[in-house]
Design a protein around this motif. Structure first.
Motif, short mmCIF file in Angstrom:
data_model
loop_
_atom_site.label_atom_id
_atom_site.label_comp_id
_atom_site.label_asym_id
_atom_site.label_seq_id
_atom_site.Cartn_x
_atom_site.Cartn_y
_atom_site.Cartn_z
N VAL A 1 -4.89 -5.85 15.43
CA VAL A 1 -5.90 -5.62 14.40
C VAL A 1 -5.72 -4.26 13.75
O VAL A 1 -5.88 -4.11 12.53
N GLY A 2 -5.36 -3.23 14.55
CA GLY A 2 -5.16 -1.90 14.00
C GLY A 2 -3.98 -1.85 13.04
O GLY A 2 -4.07 -1.28 11.94
N ASN A 3 -2.87 -2.46 13.43
CA ASN A 3 -1.69 -2.45 12.58
C ASN A 3 -1.89 -3.30 11.33
O ASN A 3 -1.45 -2.93 10.24
N ASN B 1 -16.56 -8.11 13.40
CA ASN B 1 -16.19 -9.02 14.48
C ASN B 1 -16.04 -8.23 15.78
O ASN B 1 -15.15 -7.38 15.90
N PRO B 2 -16.88 -8.48 16.79
CA PRO B 2 -16.81 -7.70 18.04
C PRO B 2 -15.50 -7.91 18.80
O PRO B 2 -15.17 -7.12 19.70
N ASP B 3 -14.75 -8.95 18.47
CA ASP B 3 -13.46 -9.16 19.11
C ASP B 3 -12.36 -8.30 18.48
O ASP B 3 -11.26 -8.20 19.04
N LEU B 4 -12.65 -7.70 17.30
CA LEU B 4 -11.64 -6.93 16.58
C LEU B 4 -12.09 -5.46 16.53
O LEU B 4 -12.47 -4.95 15.48
N ASP C 1 -22.65 -0.81 14.04
CA ASP C 1 -21.22 -0.71 13.79
C ASP C 1 -20.94 -0.27 12.37
O ASP C 1 -21.79 -0.38 11.47
N VAL C 2 -19.73 0.26 12.17
CA VAL C 2 -19.17 0.51 10.85
C VAL C 2 -17.90 -0.33 10.77
O VAL C 2 -17.17 -0.44 11.76
N SER C 3 -17.66 -0.91 9.60
CA SER C 3 -16.59 -1.90 9.53
C SER C 3 -15.86 -1.88 8.19
O SER C 3 -16.50 -2.02 7.14
N PRO C 4 -14.53 -1.74 8.21
CA PRO C 4 -13.76 -2.12 7.03
C PRO C 4 -13.89 -3.64 6.87
O PRO C 4 -13.82 -4.37 7.87
N VAL C 5 -14.12 -4.10 5.64
CA VAL C 5 -14.38 -5.52 5.45
C VAL C 5 -13.54 -6.10 4.32
O VAL C 5 -13.17 -5.42 3.38
N THR C 6 -13.28 -7.40 4.44
CA THR C 6 -12.54 -8.12 3.42
C THR C 6 -13.45 -8.53 2.27
O THR C 6 -13.11 -8.39 1.09
N TYR C 7 -14.63 -9.05 2.62
CA TYR C 7 -15.61 -9.48 1.63
C TYR C 7 -16.92 -8.72 1.85
O TYR C 7 -17.22 -8.33 2.98
N PRO C 8 -17.70 -8.55 0.78
CA PRO C 8 -19.03 -7.94 0.96
C PRO C 8 -19.86 -8.74 1.95
O PRO C 8 -19.89 -9.96 1.90
N ALA C 9 -20.50 -8.03 2.87
CA ALA C 9 -21.37 -8.69 3.84
C ALA C 9 -22.79 -8.67 3.29
O ALA C 9 -23.43 -7.65 3.27
N TYR C 10 -23.27 -9.81 2.81
CA TYR C 10 -24.62 -9.88 2.29
C TYR C 10 -25.63 -9.67 3.40
O TYR C 10 -25.33 -9.93 4.56
#
Length: 210
Positions: A104-106, A71-74, A151-160
């Motif tokens: 978002v960081g916290n 998410n570019p906002d986060l 980008d590199v991203s920690p994610v909640t769900y796998p991004a297909y």
């Protein structure tokens, strides 16, 4: 096709963690691998995928963001701001950043400590890939070269994967196989026709002698 529709994303479960410190201070450094080399993915819709260890050689100087869930906002960090570091080692594409003192960081630090978030992902555009079959006849796509690391991203769900490139290339691969098979069949028909003609000429020549 626009560059936007060429974006693909992949997710890996591997060593997304907070740096451990010897002192009593709480670390905010997040370390993860956005990509793991030469490790086959799950089925991505008719094919499995692996990433060549040289795929990122020309994009390590790109303007890359660390985002939460793409998410570019986060935003969590950025290479040109020296708040995100990316590198390549024997394992894969490594990234690290100090989680900003923002919502978002916290929130990310809390989720990492709880074990709610364990996966990393990266957004990219492919410049070169190759297709092959393994010993079992299953289709394997290899990402040979990435033209843009977004980008590199920690994610909640796998991004297909964003389907545009993957499915288009897979379809082209199947069409190429069908084309090769059709060409082979055509060559067989021509060869058989020439063989039949040769046999008829031999019979005609033999009968003419008698």
């Amino acid at each position: 096709m626009s560059q936007e529709t060429n974006i693909e994303r992949r997710t890996f479960v591997c060593d997304l963690s907070i740096e451990k410190r010897d002192d009593e201070k709480e670390s905010r450094k997040v370390i993860g691998y956005a990509s793991v080399f030469n490790s086959l993915s799950e089925n991505l819709g008719g094919f499995r995928e692996q990433i060549n260890r040289n795929a990122f050689n020309e994009v390590l100087e790109d303007d890359v963001r660390a985002l939460f869930n793409h998410n570019p906002d986060l935003i969590l960090g950025r290479t040109i701001a020296n708040t995100l570091n990316i590198s390549v080692d024997e394992k894969g594409l490594r990234y690290e950043f100090d989680a900003p003192d923002t919502t978002v960081g916290n929130d990310l630090l809390v989720s990492l400590k709880r074990g709610d978030i364990t996966q990393s992902s990266f957004g990219f555009i492919v410049e070169e890939d190759s297709w092959d079959n393994d010993k079992e006849g299953k289709v394997i796509r290899t990402i040979e070269k990435v033209s843009r690391l977004l980008d590199v991203s920690p994610v909640t769900y796998p991004a297909y994967p964003e389907a545009s490139v993957g499915k288009r290339n897979f379809l082209n691969y199947k069409l190429d196989l069908e084309k090769e098979e059709n060409e082979k069949q055509q060559k067989d028909l021509v060869w058989r026709g020439l063989l039949d003609l040769k046999i008829k000429l031999l019979k005609k020549s033999k009968n003419a002698k008698y």
